[in-house]
Design a protein around this motif. Structure first.
Motif, short mmCIF file in Angstrom:
data_model
loop_
_atom_site.label_atom_id
_atom_site.label_comp_id
_atom_site.label_asym_id
_atom_site.label_seq_id
_atom_site.Cartn_x
_atom_site.Cartn_y
_atom_site.Cartn_z
N LEU A 437 0.83 -1.21 0.00
CA LEU A 437 0.00 0.00 0.00
C LEU A 437 0.86 1.26 0.00
N ALA A 438 1.94 1.24 0.76
CA ALA A 438 2.87 2.38 0.77
C ALA A 438 3.48 2.58 -0.61
N GLN A 439 3.68 1.49 -1.34
CA GLN A 439 4.21 1.61 -2.70
C GLN A 439 3.20 2.26 -3.64
N VAL A 440 1.91 2.01 -3.41
CA VAL A 440 0.89 2.70 -4.20
C VAL A 440 0.96 4.20 -3.94
N VAL A 441 1.09 4.58 -2.68
CA VAL A 441 1.23 6.01 -2.33
C VAL A 441 2.45 6.60 -3.04
N ASP A 463 0.05 21.44 -6.45
CA ASP A 463 1.25 20.62 -6.37
C ASP A 463 0.94 19.15 -6.59
N TRP A 464 -0.32 18.78 -6.58
CA TRP A 464 -0.70 17.37 -6.73
C TRP A 464 -1.51 17.10 -7.99
N LEU A 465 -2.05 18.12 -8.62
CA LEU A 465 -2.96 17.91 -9.73
C LEU A 465 -2.29 18.12 -11.08
N ASN A 466 -2.25 17.08 -11.88
CA ASN A 466 -1.88 17.16 -13.29
C ASN A 466 -2.47 15.92 -13.94
N SER A 467 -2.48 15.89 -15.25
CA SER A 467 -3.17 14.80 -15.95
C SER A 467 -2.56 13.44 -15.63
N GLY A 468 -1.23 13.37 -15.52
CA GLY A 468 -0.59 12.10 -15.21
C GLY A 468 -0.95 11.60 -13.82
N ALA A 469 -0.96 12.52 -12.85
CA ALA A 469 -1.29 12.13 -11.48
C ALA A 469 -2.73 11.66 -11.37
N LEU A 470 -3.65 12.34 -12.05
CA LEU A 470 -5.05 11.96 -11.98
C LEU A 470 -5.30 10.64 -12.69
N LEU A 471 -4.60 10.38 -13.77
CA LEU A 471 -4.72 9.08 -14.44
C LEU A 471 -4.21 7.97 -13.52
N ALA A 472 -3.11 8.24 -12.82
CA ALA A 472 -2.58 7.24 -11.88
C ALA A 472 -3.58 6.98 -10.76
N ARG A 473 -4.25 8.01 -10.28
CA ARG A 473 -5.26 7.82 -9.24
C ARG A 473 -6.43 6.98 -9.77
N MET A 474 -6.82 7.24 -11.02
CA MET A 474 -7.90 6.45 -11.60
C MET A 474 -7.50 4.98 -11.71
N ASN A 475 -6.27 4.71 -12.12
CA ASN A 475 -5.77 3.33 -12.17
C ASN A 475 -5.87 2.67 -10.81
N ALA A 476 -5.44 3.40 -9.78
CA ALA A 476 -5.48 2.84 -8.42
C ALA A 476 -6.92 2.60 -7.98
N ALA A 477 -7.82 3.51 -8.31
CA ALA A 477 -9.22 3.37 -7.90
C ALA A 477 -9.86 2.17 -8.56
N VAL A 478 -9.61 1.98 -9.84
CA VAL A 478 -10.18 0.83 -10.55
C VAL A 478 -9.60 -0.47 -10.00
N ALA A 479 -8.32 -0.46 -9.63
CA ALA A 479 -7.72 -1.65 -9.02
C ALA A 479 -8.38 -1.98 -7.69
N ILE A 480 -8.68 -0.96 -6.91
CA ILE A 480 -9.37 -1.17 -5.63
C ILE A 480 -10.73 -1.83 -5.87
N ALA A 481 -11.46 -1.28 -6.82
CA ALA A 481 -12.81 -1.78 -7.08
C ALA A 481 -12.81 -3.18 -7.67
N ALA A 482 -11.73 -3.52 -8.37
CA ALA A 482 -11.64 -4.85 -8.97
C ALA A 482 -11.08 -5.88 -8.00
N ARG A 484 -8.15 -5.71 -6.64
CA ARG A 484 -6.72 -5.88 -6.90
C ARG A 484 -5.90 -4.79 -6.21
N LEU A 485 -6.40 -4.27 -5.11
CA LEU A 485 -5.62 -3.29 -4.35
C LEU A 485 -4.47 -4.02 -3.66
N PRO A 486 -3.23 -3.70 -4.00
CA PRO A 486 -2.10 -4.41 -3.39
C PRO A 486 -2.06 -4.22 -1.88
N GLY A 487 -1.94 -5.30 -1.16
CA GLY A 487 -1.75 -5.22 0.28
C GLY A 487 -3.00 -5.02 1.09
#
Length: 556
Positions: A437-441, A463-482, A484-487
């Motif tokens: 989970l820390a690796q996801v962060v 300092d946290w918002l850009n297209s790449g960061a938001l896409l990465a958050r979406m990837n993590a969210a979909v993994a959680i819902a599927a 497949r959230l690591p840890g």
């Protein structure tokens, strides 16, 4: 657009586009001028905690949000048995600083031996693999991962949510870089013994503790700051004291592999400057370069024992500048030792500039990126009345009209740590003791304890918002819902029943994950993405993933 999970790039791509538009979407606005009990509970759980878990909003609203806040301000009275049980799985907590120092020395020794072997091998043929896979090094890396994961697990599971938020706040305020030399073994005691016990105590006590911390002394190089011309004593074979520099063995060689022993030649201003600029007064706090020099002189001799002696705090009287100094117009007479630094720290802790600077940072954390003056003034007044009691300062912030003002509700964007932990809490995830989970962060841009500069991670949303960061958050969210959230294990059946009724599904996701705060824009996008999915479980997973990755969940 990159495909995410098993849902394909087109479906998720549309939601990612809407998520990226977060920066253009007006902040969430309440239509009411006064928060309802439920709105108040959601707001408090998003700011004083890492977001609500299933059932938290109703529990806090029914019990009274101010009652819950007062409970959070007294964490010692809150039973945290579930977290205590989980903490027992972390080997790191059974290691003392002496244990970690020995492990550090063993890893250094193994590294030197490996380097010597590689040099010998290189004379005989092609160089060997440079990766350090020694047992000592692997164990050290595993413990470093545990340190990071422990922060995530505590934030996710603890009932003492405000305490965990404040531990994160102070760790960031008094930032130390885990990747620098001896801080690899000094950092655990910094978190466990310096920050955590004082996160809700007196600011002056916390300030003094961080100044004495070997982790801070090493990170900002004060451990090798000495009065110019000073010479350490040594004991000759017949017991007499001498002062020859050639016999002085500073523990630098034990801290950094391959560096030669040498005698420090003078003061180091690094800690003095950051103490004034970041830890206390602020960049506009009214100090001068001469004040920085005087503070550095006051802290000469504040040092560290070498790792064979555990790396604890030591005051070296021989290295201290005993001359007269003046800081901020206050005289420090000659002839004093360690005590004058303690006096200086108390002076700084109670300076009006410090009260305002740190109060503003606290209001930025809890109220708005650009905190209202009224909140800052209320916090600073509470600081002055209470002598820097952090609980009283926080109580003033949470009772301030600015904290509850509708324009400040859901007006902040979550950091990567806040996003991952709040998502895990929203779905009732059960994190394990691995570092995943820390690796996801870290992949989302906030590797814990690894911010190199002394200023810590930023608080502002840009300092946290850009297209790449938001896409990465979406990837993590979909993994959680599927699932497949690591840890972390997630039971979606217990959270949102699968159903073929798309409107009922969206309503359930909105109620149980977003506490009813989902915008019509997000509902429309999710409904469009579900239109071609006939499998109820796939539809549920996609709806949850898009909700967690969408703009509404990013705000707090």
């Amino acid at each position: 657009m990159k495909a995410v999970g098993r849902y394909g790039g087109q479906a998720v791509g549309l939601m990612v586009a809407s998520t990226i538009a977060l920066t253009a979407i007006p902040p969430y606005r309440l239509t009411a001028q006064v928060l309802s009990p439920r709105d108040s509970a959601v707001h408090a759980l998003n700011r004083l905690a890492y977001g609500p878990r299933p059932g938290d909003v109703d529990r806090v609203a029914q019990g009274g949000v101010m009652t819950w806040i007062e409970q959070q301000l007294a964490p010692e009275r809150i039973d945290d048995a579930r977290l205590a049980e989980r903490e027992r799985r972390f080997d790191l907590l059974s290691y003392s600083r002496d244990d970690l120092a020995r492990l550090y020395l063993d890893a250094q020794r193994a590294r030197r031996e490996r380097q010597q072997a590689q040099r010998a091998d290189s004379m005989m043929g092609p160089p060997a693999d440079q990766a350090d896979q020694s047992p000592e090094r692997l164990r050290a890396r595993r413990l470093a991962g545990e340190l990071q994961e422990l922060a995530v697990v505590r934030a996710a599971l603890s009932e003492r949510q405000l305490q965990e938020v404040m531990v994160d706040f102070w760790t960031n305020h008094f930032n130390v870089f885990l990747g620098k030399g001896a801080d690899r073994f000094l950092m655990p005691s910094y978190i466990e013994e310096t920050i955590r016990p004082r996160a809700l105590g007196k600011f002056s006590d916390l300030l003094i503790a961080t100044a004495r911390s070997p982790a801070m002394l090493f990170y900002l190089d004060n451990w090798e700051s000495v009065a110019p011309g000073s010479q350490p004593p040594f004991q000759t074979r017949n017991g007499e004291l001498g002062t020859r520099n050639t016999l002085f063995r500073l523990p630098r060689s034990a801290f950094r592999v391959g560096s030669a022993n040498r005698m420090p030649k003078g003061i180091n201003e690094n800690y003095a400057r950051e103490l004034l600029e970041l830890h206390t007064l602020g960049v506009d706090g009214g100090y001068t370069q001469q004040d920085v020099i005087a503070v550095a002189r006051i802290f000469t001799g504040w040092s560290i024992a070498p790792p064979p002696r555990g790396g604890g705090f030591e005051f070296h009287d021989w290295a201290h500048d005993r001359g007269a100094k003046t800081v901020l117009g206050v005289a420090f007479p000659p002839g004093h030792g360690e005590d004058e630094a303690v006096r200086l720290l108390a002076l700084l802790a109670n300076s009006p500039a410090t009260m305002h600077h740190v109060s503003r940072q606290l209001c930025a954390r809890f109220v708005a990126d650009d905190p209202p003056d009224g909140c800052v003034d209320a916090a600073a007044a509470a600081w002055q009345r209470s002598g820097g009691d952090i609980r009283e300062v926080l109580r003033a912030i949470f009772r301030s009209p600015d904290f509850w003002a509708p324009q400040n509700v859901r007006a902040k964007v979550k950091t990567p740590l806040e996003f991952v932990v709040s998502a895990a809490r929203a779905v009732g995830a059960d994190p394990d003791s691995t570092a995943r989970l820390a690796q996801v962060v870290a992949r989302l841009g906030e590797p814990l304890y690894l911010h190199v500069a002394p200023d810590g991670y930023a608080e502002r949303q840009e300092d946290w918002l850009n297209s790449g960061a938001l896409l990465a958050r979406m990837n993590a969210a979909v993994a959680i819902a599927a699932g497949r959230l690591p840890g972390a294990a997630v039971d979606l059946d217990a959270l949102v029943p699968a159903t073929a009724d798309k409107d009922s599904l969206i309503a359930a996701v909105n109620d149980r994950l977003l506490a009813g705060t989902m915008s019509e824009h997000t509902k429309t996008v999710i409904r469009d993405q579900l239109s071609d999915i006939s499998d109820p479980k796939q539809a549920r997973a996609l709806a949850i993933g898009l909700a967690l990755g969408g703009p509404d969940f990013q705000r707090q």
